[in-house]
Scaffold this motif. Structure first.
Motif, PDB file in Angstrom:
ATOM      1  N   ASP A  67       0.814  -1.219   0.000  1.00  0.00           N
ATOM      2  CA  ASP A  67       0.000   0.000   0.000  1.00  0.00           C
ATOM      3  C   ASP A  67       0.847   1.268   0.000  1.00  0.00           C
ATOM      4  O   ASP A  67       0.658   2.175   0.819  1.00  0.00           O
ATOM      5  CB  ASP A  67      -0.962  -0.012   1.196  1.00  0.00           C
ATOM      6  CG  ASP A  67      -1.951  -1.164   1.112  1.00  0.00           C
ATOM      7  OD1 ASP A  67      -3.039  -0.967   0.562  1.00  0.00           O
ATOM      8  OD2 ASP A  67      -1.606  -2.268   1.570  1.00  0.00           O
ATOM      9  N   VAL A  68       1.742   1.343  -0.952  1.00  0.00           N
ATOM     10  CA  VAL A  68       2.590   2.531  -1.093  1.00  0.00           C
ATOM     11  C   VAL A  68       1.788   3.711  -1.649  1.00  0.00           C
ATOM     12  O   VAL A  68       2.018   4.862  -1.285  1.00  0.00           O
ATOM     13  CB  VAL A  68       3.803   2.214  -1.994  1.00  0.00           C
ATOM     14  CG1 VAL A  68       4.570   3.482  -2.346  1.00  0.00           C
ATOM     15  CG2 VAL A  68       4.714   1.218  -1.293  1.00  0.00           C
ATOM     16  N   HIS A  69       0.844   3.427  -2.535  1.00  0.00           N
ATOM     17  CA  HIS A  69      -0.035   4.464  -3.092  1.00  0.00           C
ATOM     18  C   HIS A  69       0.761   5.635  -3.690  1.00  0.00           C
ATOM     19  O   HIS A  69       0.412   6.806  -3.487  1.00  0.00           O
ATOM     20  CB  HIS A  69      -1.020   4.978  -2.039  1.00  0.00           C
ATOM     21  CG  HIS A  69      -2.140   4.029  -1.755  1.00  0.00           C
ATOM     22  ND1 HIS A  69      -3.459   4.393  -1.781  1.00  0.00           N
ATOM     23  CD2 HIS A  69      -2.131   2.710  -1.432  1.00  0.00           C
ATOM     24  CE1 HIS A  69      -4.223   3.349  -1.493  1.00  0.00           C
ATOM     25  NE2 HIS A  69      -3.428   2.317  -1.271  1.00  0.00           N
ATOM     26  N   SER A  70       1.827   5.311  -4.380  1.00  0.00           N
ATOM     27  CA  SER A  70       2.670   6.309  -5.069  1.00  0.00           C
ATOM     28  C   SER A  70       3.358   7.278  -4.112  1.00  0.00           C
ATOM     29  O   SER A  70       3.784   8.356  -4.523  1.00  0.00           O
ATOM     30  CB  SER A  70       1.853   7.103  -6.098  1.00  0.00           C
ATOM     31  OG  SER A  70       1.251   6.259  -7.046  1.00  0.00           O
ATOM     32  N   THR A  99      -2.123   3.997  -7.240  1.00  0.00           N
ATOM     33  CA  THR A  99      -3.566   4.076  -7.068  1.00  0.00           C
ATOM     34  C   THR A  99      -4.261   3.887  -8.414  1.00  0.00           C
ATOM     35  O   THR A  99      -3.631   3.944  -9.473  1.00  0.00           O
ATOM     36  CB  THR A  99      -3.989   5.442  -6.487  1.00  0.00           C
ATOM     37  OG1 THR A  99      -3.686   6.471  -7.438  1.00  0.00           O
ATOM     38  CG2 THR A  99      -3.250   5.718  -5.183  1.00  0.00           C
ATOM     39  N   VAL A 100      -5.554   3.682  -8.346  1.00  0.00           N
ATOM     40  CA  VAL A 100      -6.328   3.451  -9.566  1.00  0.00           C
ATOM     41  C   VAL A 100      -6.283   4.658 -10.503  1.00  0.00           C
ATOM     42  O   VAL A 100      -6.432   4.533 -11.720  1.00  0.00           O
ATOM     43  CB  VAL A 100      -7.786   3.083  -9.198  1.00  0.00           C
ATOM     44  CG1 VAL A 100      -8.495   4.258  -8.532  1.00  0.00           C
ATOM     45  CG2 VAL A 100      -8.556   2.604 -10.416  1.00  0.00           C
ATOM     46  N   GLU A 131      -4.188  -2.038  -8.529  1.00  0.00           N
ATOM     47  CA  GLU A 131      -3.593  -2.524  -9.779  1.00  0.00           C
ATOM     48  C   GLU A 131      -4.656  -3.153 -10.679  1.00  0.00           C
ATOM     49  O   GLU A 131      -4.665  -2.940 -11.893  1.00  0.00           O
ATOM     50  CB  GLU A 131      -2.498  -3.558  -9.497  1.00  0.00           C
ATOM     51  CG  GLU A 131      -1.191  -2.986  -9.009  1.00  0.00           C
ATOM     52  CD  GLU A 131      -1.090  -2.935  -7.503  1.00  0.00           C
ATOM     53  OE1 GLU A 131       0.000  -2.673  -6.982  1.00  0.00           O
ATOM     54  OE2 GLU A 131      -2.120  -3.165  -6.828  1.00  0.00           O
ATOM     55  N   ILE A 132      -5.555  -3.929 -10.057  1.00  0.00           N
ATOM     56  CA  ILE A 132      -6.594  -4.605 -10.835  1.00  0.00           C
ATOM     57  C   ILE A 132      -7.537  -3.592 -11.479  1.00  0.00           C
ATOM     58  O   ILE A 132      -7.860  -3.678 -12.675  1.00  0.00           O
ATOM     59  CB  ILE A 132      -7.357  -5.588  -9.927  1.00  0.00           C
ATOM     60  CG1 ILE A 132      -6.420  -6.739  -9.524  1.00  0.00           C
ATOM     61  CG2 ILE A 132      -8.601  -6.120 -10.616  1.00  0.00           C
ATOM     62  CD1 ILE A 132      -6.976  -7.639  -8.450  1.00  0.00           C
ATOM     63  N   LYS A 133      -7.962  -2.585 -10.708  1.00  0.00           N
ATOM     64  CA  LYS A 133      -8.869  -1.574 -11.257  1.00  0.00           C
ATOM     65  C   LYS A 133      -8.165  -0.680 -12.280  1.00  0.00           C
ATOM     66  O   LYS A 133      -8.772  -0.232 -13.251  1.00  0.00           O
ATOM     67  CB  LYS A 133      -9.453  -0.728 -10.119  1.00  0.00           C
ATOM     68  CG  LYS A 133     -10.433  -1.497  -9.242  1.00  0.00           C
ATOM     69  CD  LYS A 133     -10.964  -0.632  -8.103  1.00  0.00           C
ATOM     70  CE  LYS A 133     -11.911  -1.417  -7.219  1.00  0.00           C
ATOM     71  NZ  LYS A 133     -12.392  -0.604  -6.063  1.00  0.00           N
ATOM     72  N   TYR A 134      -6.879  -0.435 -12.056  1.00  0.00           N
ATOM     73  CA  TYR A 134      -6.101   0.359 -13.010  1.00  0.00           C
ATOM     74  C   TYR A 134      -6.086  -0.338 -14.359  1.00  0.00           C
ATOM     75  O   TYR A 134      -6.296   0.297 -15.408  1.00  0.00           O
ATOM     76  CB  TYR A 134      -4.685   0.552 -12.487  1.00  0.00           C
ATOM     77  CG  TYR A 134      -3.777   1.326 -13.424  1.00  0.00           C
ATOM     78  CD1 TYR A 134      -3.713   2.714 -13.378  1.00  0.00           C
ATOM     79  CD2 TYR A 134      -2.985   0.663 -14.363  1.00  0.00           C
ATOM     80  CE1 TYR A 134      -2.890   3.429 -14.243  1.00  0.00           C
ATOM     81  CE2 TYR A 134      -2.153   1.369 -15.219  1.00  0.00           C
ATOM     82  CZ  TYR A 134      -2.113   2.745 -15.160  1.00  0.00           C
ATOM     83  OH  TYR A 134      -1.306   3.442 -16.023  1.00  0.00           O
ATOM     84  N   THR A 138      -7.741   1.193 -17.781  1.00  0.00           N
ATOM     85  CA  THR A 138      -6.815   1.703 -18.801  1.00  0.00           C
ATOM     86  C   THR A 138      -6.406   0.661 -19.840  1.00  0.00           C
ATOM     87  O   THR A 138      -5.953   1.027 -20.931  1.00  0.00           O
ATOM     88  CB  THR A 138      -5.530   2.236 -18.143  1.00  0.00           C
ATOM     89  OG1 THR A 138      -4.818   1.133 -17.542  1.00  0.00           O
ATOM     90  CG2 THR A 138      -5.852   3.277 -17.074  1.00  0.00           C
ATOM     91  N   GLY A 139      -6.539  -0.621 -19.504  1.00  0.00           N
ATOM     92  CA  GLY A 139      -6.045  -1.665 -20.401  1.00  0.00           C
ATOM     93  C   GLY A 139      -4.540  -1.833 -20.335  1.00  0.00           C
ATOM     94  O   GLY A 139      -3.965  -2.664 -21.047  1.00  0.00           O
ATOM     95  N   ASP A 140      -3.883  -1.051 -19.486  1.00  0.00           N
ATOM     96  CA  ASP A 140      -2.432  -1.121 -19.315  1.00  0.00           C
ATOM     97  C   ASP A 140      -2.114  -2.230 -18.308  1.00  0.00           C
ATOM     98  O   ASP A 140      -2.456  -2.130 -17.134  1.00  0.00           O
ATOM     99  CB  ASP A 140      -1.918   0.226 -18.807  1.00  0.00           C
ATOM    100  CG  ASP A 140      -0.402   0.270 -18.643  1.00  0.00           C
ATOM    101  OD1 ASP A 140       0.253  -0.757 -18.902  1.00  0.00           O
ATOM    102  OD2 ASP A 140       0.115   1.329 -18.258  1.00  0.00           O
ATOM    103  N   ASP A 141      -1.475  -3.305 -18.790  1.00  0.00           N
ATOM    104  CA  ASP A 141      -1.161  -4.440 -17.926  1.00  0.00           C
ATOM    105  C   ASP A 141       0.048  -4.088 -17.053  1.00  0.00           C
ATOM    106  O   ASP A 141       1.190  -4.359 -17.392  1.00  0.00           O
ATOM    107  CB  ASP A 141      -0.865  -5.685 -18.761  1.00  0.00           C
ATOM    108  CG  ASP A 141      -0.839  -6.951 -17.905  1.00  0.00           C
ATOM    109  OD1 ASP A 141      -0.712  -6.814 -16.660  1.00  0.00           O
ATOM    110  OD2 ASP A 141      -0.945  -8.047 -18.452  1.00  0.00           O
TER     111      ASP A 141
END
Length: 299
Positions: A67-70, A99-100, A131-134, A138-141
């Protein structure tokens, strides 16, 4: 005996003394709150746990970050340098590193964070809800990019490694370890069930990273799987922690949650470590809850 009446508008010395004490106490409380808000949001701490599995391992040392959250560049100490000082054999990352709503710049900073960690020890990365929602948005794996940064992704996957001649299996999954919203037949034929059955089929030390502690604690599902040490985050320690009480409420876990931050012996075989991580909520700052890196000494 006659008492002299106080003059109108004049505060008696006794009452003035009480007001002075009350004002001083209030000032001390406000100073404490301000100092702790800063400490709980920016001052990194190291929390170390000694975990005895009863299996006689020779001090396998794991640094666990979640949970670094950037926020890896906004703390009082560089978390990579802090991790290096712990001389870990393994570094486990528990998800929500971004984060998302992360920008491309946020993602690149996170990947650089991962790259620097891989220079210290092998890094194993489990996905969180962000990560999953991101990826969904975005479609960015992002997990493929994490692999390119040098980390091993353990999303419903495991790796067998050796630490000073000691067999270790480290795996993880975002999914629950118990049956949920499906028939038993469907559950035992699911990818998650098959993964867990295969993952736990070893005599080596079993380390398991699951972003949400509820994934292993709900329905006491830890009793169904032979896991030595599980690691989770997600709860942020409840953000606001009351001294001597802990967090008051978490949406997924209710009032006075049992597994929000700390080290818990779930049964004779399984120990769970939950870190408060670095992150905060969009609305609430952290209080009495410094950002942390956990260090596990496993014997």
């Amino acid at each position: 005996m006659k008492k002299r009446c106080a003059e109108k508008g004049v505060i008696s010395p006794k009452r003035l003394g009480l007001y002075t004490i009350a004002a001083a106490l209030l000032m001390l409380v406000l100073v404490y709150i301000c100092v702790d808000i800063y400490r709980s949001n920016f001052v990194l701490k190291i929390t170390e746990y000694d975990i005895d599995t009863g299996k006689g391992y020779d001090g396998i040392r794991v640094v666990f970050i979640s949970d670094v959250h950037s926020r890896q560049n906004s703390l009082s100490q560089d978390p990579v340098e802090a991790a290096a000082e712990q001389k870990p054999d393994i570094i486990a990352l528990g998800g929500d590193m971004v984060t998302v709503t992360a920008s491309e710049e946020d993602v690149e900073r996170m990947l650089e964070f991962v790259r620097r960690l891989t220079e210290i020890a092998p890094v194993y990365y489990a996905a969180g809800n962000h990560e999953i929602k991101y990826f969904e948005n975005t479609g960015d794996d992002i997990l493929e990019r994490v692999k390119s940064a040098g980390a091993h992704v353990i999303e419903t996957e495991y790796y067998d490694i050796s630490v000073r001649g000691q067999a270790v299996r480290i795996g993880g999954s975002y999914n629950h370890t118990f049956i949920q919203k499906m028939t038993y037949e469907r559950w035992i034929n699911s990818n998650t069930y098959k993964f867990l059955s295969d993952y736990t089929n070893t005599d080596g030390l079993k380390l398991y990273v699951c972003h949400r502690p509820g994934s292993i604690t709900f329905k006491s599902s830890y009793d169904n799987w032979d896991i030595d040490v599980a690691m989770s985050g997600h709860c942020h320690g409840g953000l606001i922690r009351v001294p001597f009480v802990g967090s008051l409420y978490l949406p997924e876990y209710g009032w006075f949650p049992e597994h929000d931050c700390g080290c818990y012996k779930l049964n004779d075989e399984t120990t769970l470590v939950v870190t408060s991580g670095f992150g905060w909520h969009e609305t609430f700052l952290r209080f009495n809850n410094p950002p942390e890196i956990c260090v596990l000494n496993i014997t």
